[in-house]
Design a protein around this motif. Structure first.
Motif, PDB file in Angstrom:
ATOM      1  N   CYS A 152       0.803  -1.155  -0.162  1.00  0.00           N
ATOM      2  CA  CYS A 152       0.088   0.150   0.023  1.00  0.00           C
ATOM      3  C   CYS A 152       1.052   1.243   0.139  1.00  0.00           C
ATOM      4  N   GLU A 153       2.093   1.345   0.883  1.00  0.00           N
ATOM      5  CA  GLU A 153       2.978   2.393   0.780  1.00  0.00           C
ATOM      6  C   GLU A 153       3.604   2.542  -0.763  1.00  0.00           C
ATOM      7  N   VAL A 154       3.703   1.503  -1.252  1.00  0.00           N
ATOM      8  CA  VAL A 154       4.543   1.924  -2.618  1.00  0.00           C
ATOM      9  C   VAL A 154       3.219   2.481  -3.656  1.00  0.00           C
ATOM     10  N   LEU A 155       2.197   1.636  -3.474  1.00  0.00           N
ATOM     11  CA  LEU A 155       1.065   2.249  -4.430  1.00  0.00           C
ATOM     12  C   LEU A 155       0.722   3.682  -4.311  1.00  0.00           C
ATOM     13  N   LEU A 156       0.455   4.043  -2.814  1.00  0.00           N
ATOM     14  CA  LEU A 156       0.256   5.256  -2.622  1.00  0.00           C
ATOM     15  C   LEU A 156       1.108   6.451  -2.309  1.00  0.00           C
TER      16      LEU A 156
ATOM     17  N   ASP B   1       2.338   6.453   5.304  1.00  0.00           N
ATOM     18  CA  ASP B   1       1.050   6.397   6.233  1.00  0.00           C
ATOM     19  C   ASP B   1       0.022   5.566   5.883  1.00  0.00           C
ATOM     20  N   ALA B   2       0.378   4.817   4.554  1.00  0.00           N
ATOM     21  CA  ALA B   2      -0.672   4.198   3.732  1.00  0.00           C
ATOM     22  C   ALA B   2      -0.885   2.594   4.483  1.00  0.00           C
ATOM     23  N   VAL B   3      -2.212   2.243   4.612  1.00  0.00           N
ATOM     24  CA  VAL B   3      -2.373   1.188   5.290  1.00  0.00           C
ATOM     25  C   VAL B   3      -3.597   0.179   4.608  1.00  0.00           C
ATOM     26  N   ILE B   4      -3.671  -1.007   5.026  1.00  0.00           N
ATOM     27  CA  ILE B   4      -4.986  -1.843   4.428  1.00  0.00           C
ATOM     28  C   ILE B   4      -6.112  -1.166   4.989  1.00  0.00           C
ATOM     29  N   ALA B   5      -7.125  -1.272   3.999  1.00  0.00           N
ATOM     30  CA  ALA B   5      -8.394  -0.468   4.380  1.00  0.00           C
ATOM     31  C   ALA B   5      -8.926  -1.186   5.613  1.00  0.00           C
ATOM     32  N   PRO B   6      -9.444  -0.499   6.877  1.00  0.00           N
ATOM     33  CA  PRO B   6      -9.774  -1.055   7.925  1.00  0.00           C
ATOM     34  C   PRO B   6     -10.992  -1.957   7.849  1.00  0.00           C
TER      35      PRO B   6
ATOM     36  N   ALA C  55      -5.313  -2.074  -5.087  1.00  0.00           N
ATOM     37  CA  ALA C  55      -3.998  -2.360  -5.554  1.00  0.00           C
ATOM     38  C   ALA C  55      -3.880  -3.764  -6.360  1.00  0.00           C
ATOM     39  N   GLY C  56      -5.069  -3.998  -6.553  1.00  0.00           N
ATOM     40  CA  GLY C  56      -4.911  -5.603  -7.464  1.00  0.00           C
ATOM     41  C   GLY C  56      -4.681  -6.863  -6.223  1.00  0.00           C
ATOM     42  N   PRO C  57      -4.468  -7.838  -6.742  1.00  0.00           N
ATOM     43  CA  PRO C  57      -4.106  -8.893  -5.796  1.00  0.00           C
ATOM     44  C   PRO C  57      -2.839  -8.735  -5.059  1.00  0.00           C
ATOM     45  N   ALA C  58      -2.715  -9.127  -3.815  1.00  0.00           N
ATOM     46  CA  ALA C  58      -1.586  -8.864  -3.038  1.00  0.00           C
ATOM     47  C   ALA C  58      -0.501  -9.766  -3.561  1.00  0.00           C
ATOM     48  N   LEU C  59       0.760  -9.507  -3.419  1.00  0.00           N
ATOM     49  CA  LEU C  59       1.754 -10.470  -3.922  1.00  0.00           C
ATOM     50  C   LEU C  59       1.963 -11.795  -3.351  1.00  0.00           C
TER      51      LEU C  59
END
Length: 173
Positions: free
Chosen positions: A48-52, A56-61, A85-89
């Motif tokens: 999420c940090e890389v995408l955004l 401070d980016a996190v997985i949606a609560p 972000a699409g599927p997680a790695l």
């Protein structure tokens, strides 16, 4: 002068070596160091940090951890809404003892980590003192070393520090 002749002439200069196709594999694109499970290194939060581009980016609560494998949702306090972000790695933890593989949360075990060998520097090699065409002038002496003692293994981290140093010297020519 034909374009082909110009291209050949340009490649004769040392400053143009980077234009030649070396046909060597690009190390930064070699994912074998992750054993095909980059999620081991890049957690869902890091993805999420890389995408955004936001620490401070996190997985949606509101998202369940088991859902990230097929649809990772990210959120940051600096923007409104959720970002997909699409599927997680593959290899991203998605529950207790579970990891993402091919868009699904699975109990499949991760491969054992490989032994990482950090790189070490060779000895410094000094060039002769050179001031160009000036006689009895201050010159430059370049020292170089290589990251090959030992070479880094199973890591994308090279050696720490620089591989070149420049010092002033007296050119006695």
């Amino acid at each position: 002068m034909a374009l082909i002749d110009l291209e050949v002439n340009i490649l004769a200069y040392s400053w143009a070596k980077c234009l030649k196709d070396s046909s060597k594999p690009v190390r930064s694109r070699d994912h074998s160091r992750f054993l095909d499970v980059p999620g081991r290194i890049y957690t869902a939060k890091k993805q999420c940090e890389v995408l955004l581009r936001d620490k401070d980016a996190v997985i949606a609560p509101s998202q369940q951890l088991s859902e990230i494998c097929y649809n990772l949702q990210c959120k940051t306090p600096h923007r409104s809404g959720f970002y997909f972000a699409g599927p997680a790695l593959d290899g991203t933890p998605c529950g207790s003892g579970k990891y993402c593989y091919g868009g699904h949360c699975s109990s499949r075990q991760l491969p054992k980590p490989v032994q990482v060998t950090p790189g070490g520097w060779s000895s410094w090699m000094k060039s002769s003192c050179s001031s160009g065409c000036l006689s009895n002038a201050k010159g430059i002496q370049m020292s170089t070393r290589e990251c090959n003692n030992p070479p880094p293994k199973n890591t994308d981290q090279g050696c720490e520090g620089t591989n070149r140093q420049f010092n002033f010297c007296k050119d006695d020519k």
